[in-house]
Design an enzyme around this catalytic site. Structure first.
Site, PDB file in Angstrom:
ATOM      1  N   SER A 138       1.233  -0.488   0.209  1.00 23.53           N
ATOM      2  CA  SER A 138      -0.206  -0.240   0.041  1.00 23.53           C
ATOM      3  C   SER A 138       0.994   1.148   0.090  1.00 23.53           C
ATOM      4  O   SER A 138       1.594   1.010   0.444  1.00 23.53           O
ATOM      5  CB  SER A 138      -1.048   0.171   1.257  1.00 23.53           C
ATOM      6  N   TYR A 151      -2.948  -1.125   9.769  1.00 20.41           N
ATOM      7  CA  TYR A 151      -2.159  -1.373   9.065  1.00 20.41           C
ATOM      8  C   TYR A 151      -0.221  -1.056   8.599  1.00 20.41           C
ATOM      9  O   TYR A 151      -0.407  -1.020   7.382  1.00 20.41           O
ATOM     10  CB  TYR A 151      -3.047  -0.498   8.649  1.00 20.41           C
TER      11      TYR A 151
END
Length: 259
Positions: A138, A151
């Site tokens: 990401s 995350y």
């Protein structure tokens, strides 16, 4: 350039969003087998994929990335279908900071475990012919994510693991290239209800963080999938790519320490 023609591909992740789109594009590349490992079966999506190219064998295998024995069983099933794995794509992702165990377990531990279980069937010194491992991280594997620190930690781990495994010393012996793609914000279920997914969601100041994310320009899953396939074909081990708003850009991380 890496030729996908005739290759055995394993995709680990959901049937929706980026996962479905990259599988769809791979079906047009005349691969030999596509094995989809996912927690839940989706017959409609499987049939759609198979209809893209009837000459490619599509197989579904159930897997739970929080369960080591499930992953072992899934890889055993996969290697019962194909003798070797040419391409492994780790596309599973969870944005759920309130559940730290699942966030780290699926995004990082599950990915690393799957790589290690598949490597004997990829490594040219063992039962493989070499190939590619592509991990999806990401933009928050490259940058801080104040609203989602767990995350971000997991995705930073994905980048670090891929860069380490992508070292030339590994590559020259195994023949396996490791590549990581870091998508920017992408239209998907993952970015819905962001405040509810943040462990800091009860804090009023988090609204500003979430609002910044919601206002960011988003890309489509198709755009990410197109750039993933492009990165595979470039086949540069250790490469870190940012895939954002339709563009693929190699990121050159800074090394601060040298042995």
């Amino acid at each position: 350039m890496f030729d996908l023609n005739g290759k055995n591909v394993v995709y680990v992740g959901a049937f929706s969003g980026i996962g479905y789109q990259v599988a769809k594009m791979l079906m047009k590349k005349k691969i030999s087998h596509l094995i989809v490992m996912s927690r839940m079966e989706n017959m409609e999506m499987l049939q759609k994929l198979q209809s893209e190219n009837t000459s490619v064998k599509v197989t579904y295998i159930q897997v739970n990335l929080m369960d080591h024995s499930s992953m072992e069983h899934a890889v055993k099933q996969a290697t019962g279908v194909v003798s070797n794995i040419d391409v492994l794509i780790n596309g599973a992702g969870v944005l759920a900071d309130k559940d730290m165990e699942t966030t780290v377990g699926v995004n990082l531990m599950g990915m690393m475990t799957m790589v290690m279980l598949c490597m004997p069937y990829m490594d040219k010194q063992q039962m493989g012919h070499g190939g590619i491992v592509m991990n999806i991280a990401s933009v928050y594997g490259l940058e801080p994510a104040p609203a989602f620190p767990v995350y971000a930690a997991a995705k930073h781990g994905v980048v670090g693991f891929t860069r380490s495994m992508g070292d030339q010393q590994h590559h020259q012996h195994t023949g396996v290239a490791f590549i990581v793609v870091c998508p920017g914000l992408t239209t998907s279920e993952t970015i819905l209800n962001l405040r509810e997914k943040s462990m800091w969601g009860q804090q009023s100041y988090v609204d500003e963080m979430i609002e910044t994310m919601n206002k960011a320009k988003q890309q489509t899953p198709e755009e990410v999938a197109m750039n993933m396939v492009k990165a595979m074909e470039i086949n540069k081990t250790g490469a870190v790519y940012l895939a954002n708003v339709g563009q693929l850009k190699e990121v050159m991380p800074t090394n601060y320490w040298h042995m």
